[in-house]
Design a protein around this motif. Structure first.
Motif, mmCIF file in Angstrom:
data_model
loop_
_atom_site.group_PDB
_atom_site.id
_atom_site.type_symbol
_atom_site.label_atom_id
_atom_site.label_comp_id
_atom_site.label_asym_id
_atom_site.label_seq_id
_atom_site.Cartn_x
_atom_site.Cartn_y
_atom_site.Cartn_z
ATOM 1 N N VAL A 82 10.491 10.159 -0.169
ATOM 2 C CA VAL A 82 10.941 11.413 1.751
ATOM 3 C C VAL A 82 12.213 11.853 1.089
ATOM 4 O O VAL A 82 12.790 11.837 -0.170
ATOM 5 C CB VAL A 82 11.324 10.263 2.293
ATOM 6 N N ILE A 112 7.398 2.325 8.999
ATOM 7 C CA ILE A 112 7.199 2.252 10.541
ATOM 8 C C ILE A 112 5.416 3.102 10.724
ATOM 9 O O ILE A 112 4.459 2.241 11.143
ATOM 10 C CB ILE A 112 7.911 2.404 11.584
ATOM 11 N N GLY A 113 4.755 4.319 9.737
ATOM 12 C CA GLY A 113 4.160 4.676 10.261
ATOM 13 C C GLY A 113 2.845 4.345 9.333
ATOM 14 O O GLY A 113 1.413 3.548 9.744
ATOM 15 N N ALA A 114 2.947 3.653 8.240
ATOM 16 C CA ALA A 114 2.224 2.685 7.726
ATOM 17 C C ALA A 114 2.240 1.890 7.981
ATOM 18 O O ALA A 114 0.787 1.534 8.015
ATOM 19 C CB ALA A 114 2.421 3.315 6.233
ATOM 20 N N GLN A 131 0.308 3.640 -3.063
ATOM 21 C CA GLN A 131 1.260 5.104 -2.193
ATOM 22 C C GLN A 131 2.142 5.640 -2.073
ATOM 23 O O GLN A 131 3.320 4.619 -1.437
ATOM 24 C CB GLN A 131 0.806 5.723 -1.394
ATOM 25 N N THR A 181 -0.605 0.794 10.637
ATOM 26 C CA THR A 181 -1.794 0.416 9.917
ATOM 27 C C THR A 181 -2.697 -0.807 10.256
ATOM 28 O O THR A 181 -3.826 -0.388 8.959
ATOM 29 C CB THR A 181 -2.136 2.261 9.498
ATOM 30 N N VAL A 217 -1.289 -2.034 7.462
ATOM 31 C CA VAL A 217 -0.513 -1.900 5.452
ATOM 32 C C VAL A 217 0.462 -3.022 5.034
ATOM 33 O O VAL A 217 1.410 -2.592 5.999
ATOM 34 C CB VAL A 217 -1.036 -0.823 4.880
ATOM 35 N N ALA A 233 8.632 6.778 8.225
ATOM 36 C CA ALA A 233 7.635 6.811 7.151
ATOM 37 C C ALA A 233 7.213 4.781 7.271
ATOM 38 O O ALA A 233 5.562 4.896 7.138
ATOM 39 C CB ALA A 233 7.691 6.976 5.510
ATOM 40 N N ILE A 271 5.872 7.431 -1.396
ATOM 41 C CA ILE A 271 6.141 8.802 0.106
ATOM 42 C C ILE A 271 7.552 9.207 -1.050
ATOM 43 O O ILE A 271 9.082 8.236 -0.277
ATOM 44 C CB ILE A 271 5.833 8.628 1.520
ATOM 45 N N ALA A 314 0.355 -1.018 -0.166
ATOM 46 C CA ALA A 314 0.057 -0.156 0.234
ATOM 47 C C ALA A 314 0.626 1.647 0.024
ATOM 48 O O ALA A 314 0.118 2.416 -0.739
ATOM 49 C CB ALA A 314 -1.024 -0.108 1.180
ATOM 50 N N VAL A 315 1.902 1.217 0.492
ATOM 51 C CA VAL A 315 2.830 1.945 0.791
ATOM 52 C C VAL A 315 4.490 1.779 0.465
ATOM 53 O O VAL A 315 5.100 1.554 1.576
ATOM 54 C CB VAL A 315 2.977 2.752 2.317
#
Lengths: 294, 370
Positions: free
Chosen positions: B54, B65-67, B50, B70, B72, B63, B52, B21-22
């Motif tokens: 960076v 880790i943050g994704a 997506q 959630t 994904v 990033a 990103i 997803a990311v």
């Protein structure tokens, strides 16, 4: 205050110091954001205040991340929610060190990429969590454990740096004006894209004033013009209510400086330099609001 | 479908099929082609992730880790200094039990600036809690990347996986490879501890001495679980797609008196050295170590071992040689060769075997016999 919801997302008995204004701010931030919110917290006071595993004082998910990484983590989280079609609020709640110093690169990257999130810097003007060491946000002349003779450099202009990224919304706030903060958080979260709120959060042990004077200290900061409350929407600057009066007729800066142990021993030249900074900040803001500039 | 690609492009192809997803990434030589290829897939619409872009590798991993938290699928790629810049976040990814997959194109570290192959970058991440696999062909780079997602996301593992390929000698080499029809080989990702605002929890808060060790043990327990998951994944990959690899790739070992042990492309090159030695009547074999974490189980059966390290732990020794010594009890002939892309031919390797001195160390080119 009637319009502020009664729901609490931060419970009593946190491990915050007595009179902690950043905890007070967080309480209003979360009331404004509501339950569909994830907080990203780098190393800072909040990473302790939230509670120690396995307990938590927070009624929303809190994701702890390394000091330099909060804004980048938010980019990933925000992208994942966008991919999943969710509207969950992604809020970074970071201290001044994690914002103006070690986290600045990630912050700049996230704002340049137009990450859909709210970045809040609660600014107690030093590394409060570890016992008040100097940060880039510490004002000129302030005593900290790493500036025992008073800081010889002036406070970094993080608002100028963020403004240079042209976010759709940014604002300043202060813990002494919770309704103003509440409304600004609501407005920030209603706008897509990166938004920024910079909160002055007086710190009793760090600034060396009695714990029952937290609100008074914030009001002194605003009334003296040392801290100016404003909003910048799509580049257009508006001064907020309490600062409109203060800018016309600022209280003597001395009243703010004398009330804190961290400015003890301030020499006349440094006090004068701080006074000049206040006047320059007021002039700059007035100039921008009341263009054309004189 | 059979096609030609570089190691980098094959990795990007596998990532497209895995549908993360990311993807958050920063370019660095010699990895750049992976993220360029993914960016073009996303741009042309043949990949729905997506992407990103960076501002640093530290942020790339943050990033991801943050994704990932959630719930994904996420991917990134890096190399060398980029990997070192991520180092802090590698601990955070493994510590948060997030199945991030990363391709690392192995490259030396400065100073002086050197963009060629070496394993020091990844070896210096060995204690971060990441699984590490090392590949030797374009086909293997592709296959291992697909398997990495399934292994990382398996409920018994939930740890990040790093797929390592040698800079230039594999990342930029064109070879034919067979693309698979993936089907349901990689199931949907299910993260039991994904963030859920309806069930608020604290992730990674302050943890005292009375609890902290439990989290470290949890990582180790998953590393142990990963052994069975790796074997199961490779077995099913072989059943579905007809290719198998295992913990190690062995070549003419059965009746060998001496084995060359190496990793990555040098491990493949060693097979040619073995053929050359066999022609001379030397009963040689080779073992290419694929899994470095968890460390490949190895039985040398009392044979002499010549271990080639494309790395060095200063003041201690070649990392692979020391690992083999500690896991097998054999005192190998430790050869430090290939640093910063230093050329090591199969003839050189045959020479190491002919003149081996068990228990001793050779720095190829310094106290070289050739």
């Amino acid at each position: 205050m009637a319009e502020i919801p009664k729901e609490e997302y931060i419970f009593k008995c946190t491990s915050a110091c007595a009179g902690c204004s950043s905890t007070l701010c967080l309480r209003y931030v979360l009331k404004a954001a509501g339950p569909d919110t994830v907080l990203i917290v780098p190393a800072c006071c909040t990473s302790v205040i939230q509670g120690i595993y396995p307990r938590t004082a927070m009624n929303i998910p809190v994701y702890n991340i390394a000091f330099a990484a909060a804004a980048a983590c938010a980019s990933g989280m925000s992208s994942a929610y966008r991919a999943a079609g969710k509207k969950t609020n992604v809020i970074v709640y970071a201290g001044d060190g994690g914002t103006v110093d070690i986290g600045l690169q990630a912050l700049s990257g996230a704002f340049e990429r137009e990450t859909d999130f709210l970045y809040i810097c609660y600014d107690n003007e030093a590394y409060g969590n570890t016992g008040m060491q100097r940060s880039g946000s510490t004002p000129l002349g302030a005593l900290t454990t790493t500036t025992p003779g008073g800081k010889i450099h002036k406070k970094k202009d993080i608002d100028g740096i963020v403004a240079a990224h042209s976010p759709p919304y940014m604002a300043t706030a202060c813990s002494a004006y919770p309704l103003d903060l509440y409304k600004k958080v609501q407005k920030a979260l209603s706008i897509r894209g990166p938004t920024f709120i910079h909160i002055l959060a007086p710190c009793p042990p760090g600034w060396r004033f009695p714990a029952d004077k937290t609100i008074e200290m914030g009001k002194l900061a605003v009334k003296s013009g040392m801290w100016i409350l404003w909003e910048r929407e799509h580049g257009r600057l508006t001064v907020s209510g309490p600062s409109r009066a203060a800018m016309k007729n600022p209280a003597p800066l001395e009243s703010y400086l004398k009330a804190q142990g961290r400015f003890r021993g301030l020499d006349a030249a440094t006090a004068d330099a701080l006074q000049q900074q206040v006047q320059e900040n007021i002039r700059r803001i007035r100039c921008e609001v009341e263009e054309p500039c004189a | 479908m059979r096609m030609m690609a570089t190691g980098n492009k094959a990795v990007a192809e596998a990532v497209r099929q895995a549908k993360p997803a990311v993807v958050a990434a920063y370019p660095i030589t010699p990895q750049t082609e992976i993220v360029e290829t993914i960016a073009s897939f996303v741009s042309e619409g043949s990949m729905e992730s997506q992407y990103i872009p960076v501002e640093s590798e530290h942020s790339a991993m943050a990033a991801c880790i943050g994704a990932s938290v959630t719930g994904v699928r996420t991917f990134t790629a890096t190399s060398s200094h980029g990997l070192l810049y991520m180092h802090e976040m590698l601990h955070w990814a493994a510590g948060a039990r997030l199945p991030v997959v990363m391709a690392n194109v192995n490259r030396a570290l400065g100073p002086g600036w050197n963009i060629w192959a070496e394993h020091t970058d990844a070896f210096s991440q060995r204690d971060t809690g990441w699984l590490q696999v090392y590949v030797s062909t374009v086909q293997e780079a592709y296959d291992a990347t697909l398997m990495a997602f399934r292994i990382a996301e398996h409920g018994d593992v939930l740890l990040p996986v790093m797929v390592n390929l040698d800079g230039f000698s594999l990342s930029h080499i064109n070879q034919p490879f067979e693309k698979v029809e993936l089907g349901d080989f990689i199931p949907d990702m299910r993260l039991p501890h994904a963030i859920d605002t309806a069930n608020p929890r604290g992730y990674g808060p302050l943890t005292g001495p009375e609890e902290f060790y439990r989290f470290r043990w949890d990582i180790e327990r998953s590393m142990r679980n990963a052994r069975a998951v790796i074997e199961e994944t490779e077995r099913e990959f072989a059943e579905r797609f007809g290719r198998s690899y295992g913990w190690t790739e062995e070549y003419r070992v059965e009746d060998a008196d001496v084995v060359i042990v190496a990793m990555g492309t040098l491990g493949k090159e060693a097979e040619v050295a073995v053929d050359r030695l066999r022609e001379e009547g030397v009963k040689a074999g080779s073992i290419r170590i694929r899994w470095f974490r968890p460390f490949a189980p190895l039985d040398l059966g009392g044979r002499d071992a010549v271990v080639i390290d494309r790395d060095y732990s200063f003041g201690f020794g070649g990392v692979l040689a020391r690992s083999i010594r500690s896991t097998t009890g054999t005192a190998p002939y430790s050869v430090i060769a290939g640093l910063g892309g230093q050329e090591v031919t199969y003839e050189d390797m045959a020479g190491f075997v002919r003149e081996r001195r068990p228990g001793e160390e050779l720095w190829f080119g310094v106290n070289s016999h050739v």
